[in-house]
Design a protein around this motif. Structure first.
Motif, short mmCIF file in Angstrom:
data_model
loop_
_atom_site.label_atom_id
_atom_site.label_comp_id
_atom_site.label_asym_id
_atom_site.label_seq_id
_atom_site.Cartn_x
_atom_site.Cartn_y
_atom_site.Cartn_z
N LYS A 1 -11.35 5.57 8.38
CA LYS A 1 -11.06 5.31 6.97
C LYS A 1 -10.87 3.83 6.67
O LYS A 1 -10.44 3.45 5.58
N THR A 2 -11.18 2.98 7.66
CA THR A 2 -11.05 1.53 7.49
C THR A 2 -12.42 0.92 7.26
O THR A 2 -13.36 1.21 8.01
N LYS B 1 -8.46 -2.49 5.21
CA LYS B 1 -7.74 -1.24 4.95
C LYS B 1 -7.09 -1.22 3.58
O LYS B 1 -7.00 -0.15 2.95
N SER B 2 -6.65 -2.35 3.09
CA SER B 2 -6.02 -2.39 1.76
C SER B 2 -6.97 -1.98 0.66
O SER B 2 -6.55 -1.61 -0.44
N SER C 1 -9.16 0.52 0.91
CA SER C 1 -9.54 1.94 0.99
C SER C 1 -8.41 2.85 0.54
O SER C 1 -7.27 2.42 0.36
N LYS D 1 0.84 -1.19 0.00
CA LYS D 1 0.00 0.00 0.00
C LYS D 1 0.89 1.25 0.00
O LYS D 1 1.72 1.41 0.89
N SER E 1 -2.50 -4.36 9.22
CA SER E 1 -2.55 -2.90 9.17
C SER E 1 -2.16 -2.41 10.56
O SER E 1 -1.61 -3.16 11.36
N TYR E 2 -2.46 -1.17 10.84
CA TYR E 2 -2.07 -0.58 12.12
C TYR E 2 -2.69 -1.34 13.29
O TYR E 2 -3.89 -1.56 13.35
N PHE F 1 -7.62 6.72 11.58
CA PHE F 1 -7.35 5.46 10.88
C PHE F 1 -8.62 4.60 10.84
O PHE F 1 -8.98 4.07 9.78
N ASP G 1 -6.25 -6.85 7.98
CA ASP G 1 -6.25 -5.38 7.97
C ASP G 1 -7.62 -4.73 8.08
O ASP G 1 -7.75 -3.51 7.84
#
Length: 253
Positions: free
Chosen positions: A212-213, A250-251, A253, A146, A185-186, A209, A247
């Motif tokens: 937006k996930t 998340k990948s 977005s 990403k 992800s985070y 974060f 994630d």
């Protein structure tokens, strides 16, 4: 899943994903070798692990950027257990900044922990893993693929780690050794605190974060630990060379 009579070594085991992974494997009856730089934290996690099934972990205080320390990790593990079945390369650091705002010293520091240490420790353990028909799980990141301008050195290190995972998986497959990575992800650990973020800044970053996930949640450390355990288990005996994202979408977005 059961890891009775299996020796599992985890780097970066004194906090974060590494600590969660140690605790998870202790509940699965694994014999643990825990590596970390912070002795007090490492002992605390080891004590917590021992309470699960009464199996006392081996603790090794070591800096993975020190080649002699890496050799000591191998020696102490093999001398104590006689073998290794699972190597979990989890130790990692992050540094913020892109090409304009970081320097080669930052790059060198990040690569030394996130990639060079993994290469060297894996190489040192390879023959032992071949003997046990063991497996390797590397802890990577979705930032390996990403694109971001905020953490160039970290992203490069994780992209290299993914390629390392695939190349070594192909090389060691004839020896019966599987190699995979998990790509979270985070996850809210001390990783961002270690680079100077305050609690307020960390909370703001986390809220932004999550917003937006796609699944509107953070990935939890124990979720990553569960995926690592699955990939290290016989249930994944046909899986090698895989970089498994975890994630919350998340990948996408």
């Amino acid at each position: 899943m059961d890891f009775n009579d299996k020796v599992v070594l985890i780097t970066g085991a004194s906090s974060g994903i590494g600590a969660a992974t140690a605790i998870h494997f202790s509940k699965l009856s694994a014999s643990l070798a825990l590596v970390g730089r912070k002795e007090n934290n490492l002992k605390r996690i080891a004590l917590y692990c021992e309470k699960a099934k009464g199996i006392k972990p081996l603790t090794i205080v070591a800096d993975v950027t020190d080649d002699s320390a890496l050799e000591r990790i191998v020696t102490e593990t093999i001398n104590n257990f006689g073998k290794i079945d699972v190597l979990i390369n989890n130790a990692g650091v992050i540094a913020m900044g892109g090409l304009k705002t970081s320097d080669v010293d930052t790059y060198d520091k990040v690569m030394a922990v996130n990639m060079r240490a993994v290469f060297q420790l894996t190489k040192l353990f390879t023959q032992h893993l071949v003997e046990s028909k063991g497996c390797i799980v590397n802890v990577s990141s979705i930032l390996s693929t990403k694109v971001t301008t905020q953490s160039l050195a970290y992203s490069l290190s994780k992209a290299a780690l993914d390629q390392f995972t695939k190349c070594v998986a192909l090389e060691l497959a004839p020896d019966g050794v599987r190699v995979n990575s998990v790509n979270p992800s985070y996850v809210k650990t001390n990783l961002l605190k270690d680079i100077g973020l305050t609690d307020d800044q960390l909370d703001l970053y986390t809220q932004n974060f999550v917003s937006k996930t796609p699944l509107k949640k953070l990935v939890e450390g124990d979720e990553v630990a569960s995926l690592i355990a699955f990939l290290a288990s016989d249930k994944a005996k046909s899986i090698t060379g895989t970089c498994a994202a975890i994630d919350a979408g998340k990948s996408l977005s």
